[in-house]
Write a protein that holds these residues in place. Structure first.
Motif, PDB file in Angstrom:
ATOM      1  N   ASN A   1       0.812  -1.221   0.000  1.00  0.00           N
ATOM      2  CA  ASN A   1       0.000   0.000   0.000  1.00  0.00           C
ATOM      3  C   ASN A   1       0.840   1.265   0.000  1.00  0.00           C
ATOM      4  O   ASN A   1       0.659   2.143   0.825  1.00  0.00           O
ATOM      5  N   PRO A   2       1.789   1.401  -0.930  1.00  0.00           N
ATOM      6  CA  PRO A   2       2.583   2.637  -0.946  1.00  0.00           C
ATOM      7  C   PRO A   2       1.728   3.839  -1.319  1.00  0.00           C
ATOM      8  O   PRO A   2       0.606   3.679  -1.786  1.00  0.00           O
ATOM      9  N   ILE A   3       2.283   5.014  -1.122  1.00  0.00           N
ATOM     10  CA  ILE A   3       1.581   6.247  -1.495  1.00  0.00           C
ATOM     11  C   ILE A   3       1.498   6.317  -3.025  1.00  0.00           C
ATOM     12  O   ILE A   3       2.460   6.043  -3.720  1.00  0.00           O
ATOM     13  N   MET A   4       0.324   6.658  -3.507  1.00  0.00           N
ATOM     14  CA  MET A   4       0.107   6.693  -4.962  1.00  0.00           C
ATOM     15  C   MET A   4      -0.458   8.035  -5.398  1.00  0.00           C
ATOM     16  O   MET A   4      -1.003   8.765  -4.580  1.00  0.00           O
ATOM     17  N   ILE A   5      -0.319   8.315  -6.687  1.00  0.00           N
ATOM     18  CA  ILE A   5      -1.026   9.496  -7.228  1.00  0.00           C
ATOM     19  C   ILE A   5      -1.949   9.063  -8.362  1.00  0.00           C
ATOM     20  O   ILE A   5      -3.145   8.987  -8.200  1.00  0.00           O
ATOM     21  N   ASP A   6      -1.372   8.775  -9.521  1.00  0.00           N
ATOM     22  CA  ASP A   6      -2.212   8.519 -10.686  1.00  0.00           C
ATOM     23  C   ASP A   6      -2.748   7.096 -10.707  1.00  0.00           C
ATOM     24  O   ASP A   6      -3.850   6.846 -11.168  1.00  0.00           O
ATOM     25  N   GLY A   7      -1.942   6.138 -10.252  1.00  0.00           N
ATOM     26  CA  GLY A   7      -2.383   4.746 -10.282  1.00  0.00           C
ATOM     27  C   GLY A   7      -2.309   4.111 -11.654  1.00  0.00           C
ATOM     28  O   GLY A   7      -2.856   3.034 -11.874  1.00  0.00           O
ATOM     29  N   THR A   8      -1.622   4.773 -12.613  1.00  0.00           N
ATOM     30  CA  THR A   8      -1.548   4.226 -13.969  1.00  0.00           C
ATOM     31  C   THR A   8      -0.111   4.007 -14.445  1.00  0.00           C
ATOM     32  O   THR A   8       0.130   3.800 -15.623  1.00  0.00           O
ATOM     33  N   GLY A   9       0.856   4.097 -13.527  1.00  0.00           N
ATOM     34  CA  GLY A   9       2.248   3.893 -13.921  1.00  0.00           C
ATOM     35  C   GLY A   9       2.898   5.137 -14.493  1.00  0.00           C
ATOM     36  O   GLY A   9       3.965   5.062 -15.088  1.00  0.00           O
ATOM     37  N   MET A  10       2.294   6.282 -14.298  1.00  0.00           N
ATOM     38  CA  MET A  10       2.807   7.510 -14.904  1.00  0.00           C
ATOM     39  C   MET A  10       3.791   8.248 -14.008  1.00  0.00           C
ATOM     40  O   MET A  10       4.689   8.927 -14.516  1.00  0.00           O
ATOM     41  N   CYS A  11       3.651   8.146 -12.677  1.00  0.00           N
ATOM     42  CA  CYS A  11       4.459   9.015 -11.806  1.00  0.00           C
ATOM     43  C   CYS A  11       5.607   8.299 -11.107  1.00  0.00           C
ATOM     44  O   CYS A  11       6.577   8.923 -10.706  1.00  0.00           O
ATOM     45  N   GLY A  12       5.490   6.992 -10.913  1.00  0.00           N
ATOM     46  CA  GLY A  12       6.558   6.268 -10.225  1.00  0.00           C
ATOM     47  C   GLY A  12       6.609   6.505  -8.722  1.00  0.00           C
ATOM     48  O   GLY A  12       7.519   6.023  -8.048  1.00  0.00           O
ATOM     49  N   GLY A  13       5.655   7.232  -8.184  1.00  0.00           N
ATOM     50  CA  GLY A  13       5.663   7.511  -6.747  1.00  0.00           C
ATOM     51  C   GLY A  13       5.454   6.257  -5.905  1.00  0.00           C
ATOM     52  O   GLY A  13       5.905   6.174  -4.763  1.00  0.00           O
ATOM     53  N   CYS A  14       4.800   5.261  -6.494  1.00  0.00           N
ATOM     54  CA  CYS A  14       4.431   4.056  -5.752  1.00  0.00           C
ATOM     55  C   CYS A  14       5.509   2.985  -5.832  1.00  0.00           C
ATOM     56  O   CYS A  14       5.230   1.820  -5.582  1.00  0.00           O
ATOM     57  N   ARG A  15       6.744   3.366  -6.190  1.00  0.00           N
ATOM     58  CA  ARG A  15       7.720   2.313  -6.454  1.00  0.00           C
ATOM     59  C   ARG A  15       8.110   1.546  -5.193  1.00  0.00           C
ATOM     60  O   ARG A  15       8.242   2.107  -4.117  1.00  0.00           O
ATOM     61  N   VAL A  16       8.271   0.262  -5.404  1.00  0.00           N
ATOM     62  CA  VAL A  16       8.662  -0.651  -4.333  1.00  0.00           C
ATOM     63  C   VAL A  16       9.789  -1.516  -4.885  1.00  0.00           C
ATOM     64  O   VAL A  16       9.961  -1.634  -6.088  1.00  0.00           O
ATOM     65  N   ARG A  17      10.540  -2.111  -3.978  1.00  0.00           N
ATOM     66  CA  ARG A  17      11.646  -2.955  -4.394  1.00  0.00           C
ATOM     67  C   ARG A  17      11.216  -4.406  -4.204  1.00  0.00           C
ATOM     68  O   ARG A  17      10.827  -4.801  -3.101  1.00  0.00           O
ATOM     69  N   VAL A  18      11.250  -5.177  -5.263  1.00  0.00           N
ATOM     70  CA  VAL A  18      10.883  -6.587  -5.188  1.00  0.00           C
ATOM     71  C   VAL A  18      12.016  -7.386  -5.817  1.00  0.00           C
ATOM     72  O   VAL A  18      12.277  -7.247  -7.006  1.00  0.00           O
ATOM     73  N   GLY A  19      12.701  -8.168  -4.997  1.00  0.00           N
ATOM     74  CA  GLY A  19      13.889  -8.846  -5.495  1.00  0.00           C
ATOM     75  C   GLY A  19      14.905  -7.800  -5.911  1.00  0.00           C
ATOM     76  O   GLY A  19      15.154  -6.848  -5.194  1.00  0.00           O
ATOM     77  N   GLU A  20      15.432  -7.944  -7.099  1.00  0.00           N
ATOM     78  CA  GLU A  20      16.440  -6.987  -7.560  1.00  0.00           C
ATOM     79  C   GLU A  20      15.825  -5.868  -8.382  1.00  0.00           C
ATOM     80  O   GLU A  20      16.532  -5.071  -8.979  1.00  0.00           O
ATOM     81  N   GLU A  21      14.490  -5.840  -8.417  1.00  0.00           N
ATOM     82  CA  GLU A  21      13.849  -4.899  -9.337  1.00  0.00           C
ATOM     83  C   GLU A  21      13.027  -3.828  -8.642  1.00  0.00           C
ATOM     84  O   GLU A  21      12.429  -4.075  -7.597  1.00  0.00           O
ATOM     85  N   THR A  22      12.966  -2.648  -9.261  1.00  0.00           N
ATOM     86  CA  THR A  22      12.033  -1.617  -8.822  1.00  0.00           C
ATOM     87  C   THR A  22      10.731  -1.822  -9.583  1.00  0.00           C
ATOM     88  O   THR A  22      10.722  -1.936 -10.796  1.00  0.00           O
ATOM     89  N   LYS A  23       9.632  -1.914  -8.835  1.00  0.00           N
ATOM     90  CA  LYS A  23       8.321  -2.120  -9.460  1.00  0.00           C
ATOM     91  C   LYS A  23       7.400  -0.963  -9.108  1.00  0.00           C
ATOM     92  O   LYS A  23       7.561  -0.337  -8.061  1.00  0.00           O
TER      93      LYS A  23
END
Ligand SMILES: Cc1cc2nc3c(=O)[nH]c(=O)nc-3n(C[C@H](O)[C@H](O)[C@H](O)COP(=O)(O)OP(=O)(O)OC[C@H]3O[C@@H](n4cnc5c(N)ncnc54)[C@H](O)[C@@H]3O)c2cc1C
Ligand SMILES: Cc1cc2nc3c(=O)[nH]c(=O)nc-3n(C[C@H](O)[C@H](O)[C@H](O)COP(=O)(O)OP(=O)(O)OC[C@H]3O[C@@H](n4cnc5c(N)ncnc54)[C@H](O)[C@@H]3O)c2cc1C
Ligand code: SF4
Ligand code: SF4
Ligand code: FES
Lengths: 285, 475
Positions: free
Chosen positions: A213-235
Motif C-alpha cells: 500500500n505505498p503512497i500513490m497518485i495517478d495509479g496508472t504507472g505515470m508518476c513512479g511515486g508508488c515504487r517498491v523494491r521486489v527482489g532486484e527490481e524496482t516495481k
C-alpha cells in the motif's frame, strides 16, 4: 460524480461505502483498487474494491479514517457523491487451484483481503482465514468471511475476542499441523504484520503473497511515486501489483517511503476540529 | 514598451521584447512569467515582417500556419481576421504561442533570423489568440454541420486528443474523449506549470470543444475501465493519444530514497493536484536545496517550480553542455534569471541518503564532450577521477519518459515498435482497421504542436475512413 448508495459503520472509524460506478462494477476483479477523490481539492486516495454488484452497478469500499482525506471520504453521506472514482486499477489476484490456502488479515487489511479470500474460495481452494485486530470492535467482516472460509480464526491483542495475541501465532500453529498446513499464504495488513508473516513462511518455503500500500497518485504507472523494491527490481505497485511475492519485498523501504509526508499529515490533522480529530485511528505501518 | 520601426539596429529593426514579471518577484509566485505584448508592440512587430513571397517560416511550422497572412492582418489592425487565419490552421494558438519551441520551428526559418532578429511569430500568435479569447463575439460563430451519424472514441485529452476531437466534431462526427485522470489537458495540465501556461487557457479550449458537442469523460482508464476491443465495437473509429507517460528511471543507487521524485510525480503533485496552493490537500516537500537531473523543458519546469516552492538553491544537473540542452531557449533564460544554477557536464553516480531514508545529496561524475554519437550530439564521457558531491533534500529525475504500456498491454493485436510506441502510417492509421494514433505515444516525447499536427492529420484520415467504411469491425 459517484453517488454514495450506502454508508454503514463496521468498526470504529471503518465504513462500508456502496458507490455507484457501473463501468467499474462490470469489469473489476479481485485484488484491484480504485482511486478516489472526495472533492475538487482532494488528494487521490487508493482504495481496494471490496466487492461489486454488476446488476446494481455498484462497488463496495471499506474505508478506514486514518487522515484528513479518508475522514472526508467516510463522512460523505448517502445521497452525496465522491468527486472522482477511477479504476479498476492494478493487476487482478492470480487465482489458482492451490488446495489449502491461508488468508491472513490484520486490522483494515482484512477488508483488502476479503475479495481475494472470496475469489480463492470460489475457485475451489480450501481457505482458512486468520484475522486480527487490537480488540473486539476492530475485528472486521468475521461473518462475511465465515460464509466461505473453512475456518475463521480471530486473534485480538487484548484477548477481548477470539484468541489473545497476534495473527502470526495462529498461522504458525496452522503451519505446524501437516493436515492443515497451507500451500499458499495471502497476507494483508500493516507492514510489520506482513513482514512478520513472511519471516514465518520463508524458512518453510511457503509461497506468500502480500498486498502493498505505498503512497500513490495517478495509479496508472505515470508518476513512479508508488515504487517498491521486489527482489532486484524496482516495481510500480499500482500497475505491477499491488500484490507481490512477500519473500522478495523490501519492507524497510516500503516503511520508509510511507513516512514521507508524516510531518505534513500531522500538520493537517492538527488543523482539524477536535471532535473530528478524535475520529481518526492511529495505525501502525 | 515602444517597438522600433525606428530601426536603430539597422534596416530590419529590432525584435520586440516580451514584457515579463520581474524575476525577483516571479521566482516566488506561480503567476504567468510572460505578460503578453501590448497591441502597439504587436502591431510594430508585425510591421517588421517582410511578407516574403516564399514564406520560409511556414515550412518550419508543423501545422503550416499561414504566418505572413496572419501577421499582415495584425499589422493592419485587423485582429479578427488575424484570428480567423490563425485558427484555420491551429486550433490551440493560445497554447502554441506560449510553448512551441519557435526558435527551432517557425522563427528558426525566418529570413531575419540570420540577423538575429527573427520575427516574434510566437509572441504574435499568442497576442492574437489572447485577443480572440477576450473578443469571442468578433469571431465567426462555429457552425456545427449535420450529424454524420458516426461515432469516434478518443483516448487521452492531451493536445493530440483535443485537436482530433475538435476537427472531427467540426466534420459532424460524434466524439467522446476518455481521459484516465480526473482532469483534461494531458501534459498541458499536469506537466507544464501555471507560470508558463495558465490552466485557465486549457479550460477555455476544453470548454470550446464542449460547445462543439464533444463529450469528455474523465476517470476512464482505457485498458482497465474499458478495453480497446470494446471501444472498437462501440464506435466507428478510435484515435489513441495516451501520451508518453512512463518515467525513465536513472538506475543508480539511492533512487528510491524519500525526496527523490520523477519529474512526472513532482510536477503532477504541483500542477494537477494543486500542491502549491493552500486549499489543496496533496503535499509536496518544500526544501532548501533541490537538484533536477536533465536538460529538457521538463527539467526547466521542475527546477523553476522548485524555486517557487521556496528552494534557496535550485540546480540543473546535465551531462552535456548548455549548447546541447533540448529545452526551449526562453526556458533556459528564464530559469537563469530566476536564480537557477546550471551545473553542466555532470552525471549523477549515486543518490546519497541519511539513516531515516531521506535523500541528502548526490555523488556526481564530471564529464567532457567526446565524439558525436548517432544523434549527432557529442557524447559525454567521464573525466577520470573527477567525482564530487552536491547537497540536496529533493532530487528530481527529469531524464525522460517512454511509452506507458498500460493500454497497449491489453491490446496485443496493436502493432508497436521496439520501444513500445504505436506504429502508424503517414495518415496516423495503425495496423488495425479504424484505429488511429498520434502524439507522444507514436513519437516518444515530442512537442505540443507535433501532437496537434498528428491529431489534425488523423482527423482527415478518420473522416475519409468513416465515409468509406460500412460498419464496425467485428471482434
Ligand atoms: C493499493 C492500495 C489499496 C488500499 N486499500 C485501502 C482500503 O481498501 N481501505 C482503506 O481504508 N485504505 C486503503 N489503502 C490505504 C489508503 O489509501 C490510505 O489510508 C490513505 O491514502 C490515507 O490518506 P489520508 O489522507 O486519509 O491519511 P494521511 O493524512 O495521508 O495519513 C494519515 C495516516 O495514515 C497512514 N497512511 C498514510 N498513507 C497510507 C497508506 N498508503 N497506507 C496505509 N496507511 C497510510 C499513516 O499512518 C498516516 O500517518 C490502500 C492503499 C493502497 C496503496
Ligand atoms: C514537463 C513538460 C514540459 C513540456 N514542455 C513543452 C513545451 O514547452 N513545448 C512543447 O511543444 N512541448 C512540451 N512538452 C511536450 C509536450 O507536452 C508533449 O509532447 C505533448 O503534450 C504530447 O501530447 P499528447 O496528446 O500526445 O499526450 P499527453 O499530453 O501526454 O496526453 C495524454 C493524455 O492521455 C491520458 N491517458 C494516458 N493513458 C490513458 C489511458 N489508458 N486511458 C485514458 N487516458 C489515458 C493521459 O492522462 C493524458 O491526459 C513538455 C512535456 C513535459 C512533460
Ligand atoms: S504553431 Fe508553433 S511553430 Fe507554428 S507558427 Fe505557431 S508558434 Fe510557430
Ligand atoms: S520569413 Fe520572417 S519575415 Fe519572412 S514572412 Fe516569414 S516571418 Fe515574415
Ligand atoms: S501511482 Fe503513479 S506510478 Fe503508481
Amino acid at each position: 460524480m459517484f453517488e454514495i448508495i450506502e454508508n454503514t459503520i463496521l468498526a470504529p472509524n471503518v465504513h462500508r461505502l456502496v458507490v455507484r460506478a457501473p463501468r467499474i462494477a462490470r469489469v473489476r476483479q479481485p485484488g484491484q483498487f480504485v482511486i478516489v477523490r472526495a472533492d475538487v481539492h482532494g488528494e487521490r486516495i487508493p482504495l481496494t474494491i471490496g466487492d461489486a454488484d454488476m446488476a446494481a452497478g455498484t462497488i463496495t469500499l471499506f474505508v478506514q479514517a486514518v487522515g484528513t482525506s479518508t475522514l472526508q471520504i467516510v463522512h460523505t453521506p448517502v445521497g452525496g457523491a465522491l468527486q472522482d472514482v477511477a479504476g479498476p486499477l492494478g493487476s487482478a489476484t492470480e487465482i489458482e487451484q492451490w488446495g489449502r490456502v491461508a488468508c491472513v488479515g490484520g486490522g483494515l487489511g482484512t477488508a483488502v483481503l476479503y475479495p481475494l479470500a472470496k475469489a480463492l474460495a470460489e475457485a475451489g481452494n480450501e481457505v482458512t482465514t486468520i484475522i486480527g485486530g487490537r480488540s473486539a470492535p476492530y475485528i472486521l467482516l468475521e461473518d462475511e468471511l465465515q460464509a466461505f472460509s473453512r475456518k475463521v480464526i480471530v486473534t485480538t491483542e487484548d484477548g477481548s475476542h477470539g484468541r489473545q495475541g497476534f495473527v502470526t501465532a495462529a498461522l504458525q500453529e496452522l503451519m505446524e499441523d501437516p493436515r492443515r498446513c497451507p500451500a499458499v499464504v495471502f497476507a494483508v495488513g500493516p507492514v510489520p504484520m506482513m513482514r512478520a508473516v513472511c519471516e514465518l513462511t520463508r524458512p518453510e518455503r511457503i509461497r506468500t503473497i502480500v498486498s502493498l500500500n505505498p503512497i500513490m497518485i495517478d495509479g496508472t504507472g505515470m508518476c513512479g511515486g508508488c515504487r517498491v523494491r521486489v527482489g532486484e527490481e524496482t516495481k510500480f505497485a499500482c500497475v505491477d501489483g499491488p500484490e507481490f511475492d512477500g519473500h522478495l519485498v523490501d519492507f524497510k523501504l516500503l516503511t520508509d517511503r510511507l513516512s514521507m509526508y508524516r510531518e505534513e499529515e500531522c500538520r493537517m490533522l492538527s488543523q482539524l476540529p477536535e471532535e473530528l480529530r478524535n475520529q481518526i485511528v492511529t495505525v501502525r505501518r | 514598451m515602444k517597438n522600433n520601426l525606428q530601426r536603430e539596429n539597422g534596416r530590419w529593426g529590432q525584435r520586440v521584447l516580451m514584457p515579463e514579471q520581474d524575476h525577483h518577484l516571479r521566482c516566488r509566485n506561480f503567476d504567468e512569467v510572460n505578460l503578453g505584448l501590448s497591441e502597439e508592440a504587436a502591431i510594430a512587430e508585425a510591421r517588421r515582417c517582410l511578407q516574403c513571397k516564399s514564406a520560409p517560416c511556414i515550412a518550419g511550422c508543423p501545422v503550416a500556419v499561414d504566418i505572413p497572412a496572419f501577421i499582415a492582418a495584425v499589422a493592419g489592425t485587423r485582429m479578427a481576421e488575424a484570428a480567423r487565419i490563425l485558427l484555420a490552421d491551429n486550433t490551440l494558438p493560445a497554447i502554441c504561442g506560449r510553448v512551441c519551441p519557435q526558435e527551432e520551428q517557425c522563427e528558426g526559418l525566418c529570413v531575419l533570423d540570420r540577423k538575429g532578429q527573427a520575427i516574434a511569430v510566437g509572441y504574435l500568435e499568442r497576442f492574437v489568440a489572447d485577443w480572440a479569447l477576450r473578443h469571442p463575439e468578433q469571431l465567426a460563430p462555429t457552425v456545427i454541420p449535420k450529424a454524420s451519424g458516426k461515432k469516434v472514441a478518443v483516448v487521452g485529452s492531451g493536445p493530440a486528443g483535443l485537436t482530433v476531437a475538435g476537427e472531427l466534431a467540426r466534420m459532424g462526427h460524434e466524439v467522446i474523449i476518455y481521459e484516465a485522470l480526473h482532469d483534461t489537458g494531458g501534459v498541458l495540465r499536469y506537466g507544464i506549470p501555471e507560470f508558463r501556461l495558465p490552466k485557465e487557457i486549457v479550460d477555455i479550449e476544453v470548454a470550446r470543444l464542449a460547445q462543439l458537442g464533444v463529450c469528455i469523460e474523465c476517470n476512464v482508464v482505457v485498458g482497465k475501465t474499458i478495453t480497446l476491443p470494446k471501444m472498437r465495437n462501440e464506435h466507428d473509429a478510435v484515435f489513441i493519444a495516451n501520451g508518453a507517460g512512463l518515467p525513465t528511471m536513472l538506475n543508480i543507487p539511492g533512487e528510491n530514497l524519500k525526496g527523490v521524485f520523477s519529474a512526472n510525480e513532482y510536477l503532477t503533485r504541483v500542477n494537477l493536484m494543486g500542491a502549491w496552493r493552500q486549499d489543496h490537500a496533496t503535499p509536496i516537500p518544500r526544501s532548501r536545496q533541490v537538484v533536477v537531473i536533465g536538460g529538457g523543458n521538463t527539467a526547466m519546469d521542475a527546477v523553476r517550480t522548485a524555486r517557487r516552492l521556496g528552494a534557496a538553491r535550485a540546480v540543473i544537473l546535465y551531462r552535456r553542455s548548455e549548447a546541447e540542452m533540448p529545452a526551449r531557449i526562453e526556458e533556459i533564460k528564464h530559469a537563469k534569471e530566476e536564480g537557477v544554477e546550471f551545473v553542466m557536464l555532470t552525471a549523477p553516480l549515486e543518490i546519497l541518503g541519511d539513516n531515516q531514508g531521506w535523500v541528502n545529496g548526490l555523488r556526481c561524475q564530471a564529464m567532457r564532450l567526446g565524439e558525436p554519437d548517432t544523434s549527432g550530439r557529442r557524447r559525454p564521457v567521464p573525466v577520470e577521477g573527477k567525482v564530487f558531491e552536491l547537497e540536496a533534500q529533493v532530487v528530481v529525475n527529469a531524464v525522460g519518459t517512454g511509452a506507458n504500456p498500460l493500454l497497449t498491454a491489453t491490446a496485443p493485436e496493436l502493432g508497436l515498435n521496439r520501444w513500445g510506441n504505436i506504429e502508424v502510417d503517414t495518415t496516423g492509421q495503425t495496423n488495425l482497421a479504424g484505429v488511429f494514433a498520434g502524439g507522444d505515444i507514436v513519437r516518444g516525447g515530442a512537442t505540443v504542436i507535433l501532437a496537434m499536427g498528428d491529431g489534425k492529420r488523423a482527423a482527415g484520415a478518420i473522416d475519409t475512413y468513416l465515409q468509406r467504411c460500412k460498419g464496425r469491425p467485428l471482434m
